[in-house]
Structure formats: C-alpha cells, structure tokens
Design an enzyme around this catalytic site. Sequence first.
Site, short mmCIF file in Angstrom:
data_model
loop_
_atom_site.label_atom_id
_atom_site.label_comp_id
_atom_site.label_asym_id
_atom_site.label_seq_id
_atom_site.Cartn_x
_atom_site.Cartn_y
_atom_site.Cartn_z
CG HIS A 139 -0.30 0.39 2.49
ND1 HIS A 139 -0.28 1.70 2.96
CD2 HIS A 139 0.38 -0.33 3.42
CE1 HIS A 139 0.36 1.75 4.11
NE2 HIS A 139 0.77 0.54 4.42
CB CYS A 140 1.28 4.24 -1.60
SG CYS A 140 0.05 4.23 -2.92
CB ALA A 141 -1.20 8.06 0.34
N GLY A 143 -3.23 4.04 -2.86
CA GLY A 143 -3.26 2.73 -3.49
C GLY A 143 -3.41 2.79 -4.99
CB THR A 147 -0.20 0.72 -4.49
OG1 THR A 147 0.11 1.20 -3.17
CG2 THR A 147 -0.75 -0.69 -4.38
#
Length: 251
Positions: A139-141, A143, A147
Amino acid sequence: MPRWIDLAGAYNVRDLGGLAAAGGVVRPGVLLRGDNLDSLTAGDIAVLGDQVGLRGVVDLRAPFENPREADWFSGLGISWLHEPLLDLTGLTDPSVRPGQAGGYDFAKLYATMLESAGAGLVRVLDFLVSGSRAPALVHCAAGKDRTGVTVAVLLAAADVERAAIIADYLATAERIQLVREALAHREEYQHLREQASAGRSAPAPVVDPQAIIGALDFLDATHGGAAGFLLAHGATRVQIDRWRHMIIEPR
C-alpha cells in the site's frame, strides 16, 4: 471482478487472486493491495487478522506521510517493510506536481518512478519470498500510483496477463474518490483540505489505462519485461521463480 475487502477505515483494499496468468491464475491470499491503513477500526483489524490472515505489509509512503509499523502488527505476527517510492503525481505532495496546463502524462511519470525504483522493488520482492509473509498487502496513501506501479511489476514478473494487470489497475477508479476524501482529513495531505475549503477541490485523479500500459511498455523496452528489470537491479532467478511458484496457481 475485483475481490474487495470492505473495511471501515480503508477503501481501496483488494485481494488480487483470480487474475489470469500464463498457465494459471493468481492464487487468492497471496498478494493484496490497498490504501493507507492508519484509520482502521478494531473490526477492520479483526477482518485482516482473522479472515484474511494477513502476515506482511509493504508500506511505500514517503517519510513526510508518517509511515509507521502499527501497534497491532506485532500482535498478529505481521512483518512490516517500509520501502518509500518516489511519487511524482502530486496527489500526496503538491510540490512535485508537473506544471502542465492540460494535465500531465502519467505514463511518463510512472516510467520516471521506475527509473529510480529498481533496488527498492527488489527489496520488496525479497521481503515477499523470504519467510512466511503471505498474504501480504502492498500500500501507499491512495493505493493508485506507487502501489499500482509496484503491483504491476510483481504481477508481470509472475507472467500475469497484461490485460489482467490493466484491469486490476483500473479497479481503483471505483474507490478513488472515497480515498481522496479520506486523505483530505489527514494533516499530511493538508493541501487537499485547503483545496476543498477554497472551493478548488479537484476531481478525483483519473485512473488512465495508458498510465500502467506505459509502465509495462517501459519495462518491455528497457529490460525485456518485469523479470528482466528485477534481475538487472539485483534480484536472482531463484527469487523470481519462488515468487511465481507462490503466486500462480496452475490450471
């Protein structure tokens, strides 16, 4: 159809099981993708722990986004890897947003991200194939971008069909507005809140198939594909073969 994992505190979490691949399909319960996990409820954690059986988390966020190993990870035996990827899209950090009046070229941005991400993506691969870390969630912030690029490389390296990779990338369009609204409430993404209060709230970022197609084209043109890209940046053939064995369920 996307295998959504519906949570109260995250909106873009899904299991990539079922995607078509050469000689098989992606196994359920190996690779998940999503947006940030910082607002999960106790019920969400129970879903990820008891129903999903989550064992690994790869966090791609930058230091200014306050990535951290959640308190509940250790209780569930979850391993955490922080591997920040460069985000040039401007969603999380407006200072890097390209100044183009007519929008900007996500395919070019993704290729630029990949140019500096090789060693980090090899570390992600090593994390996934070392130890009992599946199911693992990347994940990132939001997605979407970091991601999306990471997951595309991992899927392509396992010979998942290009059309399936693109379809998975596009699934984020169903949830991206919810994700953006949630991010705007967080201090790290104050610029989104300021846009909204000034009546300048931008529409949700477009989820453009050409963006991920461009990233896959870049991998093909520069390294003969995702596996070649990973090998060129330090991965071993053993790691890639192990990853394919983990994630692909033969027909």
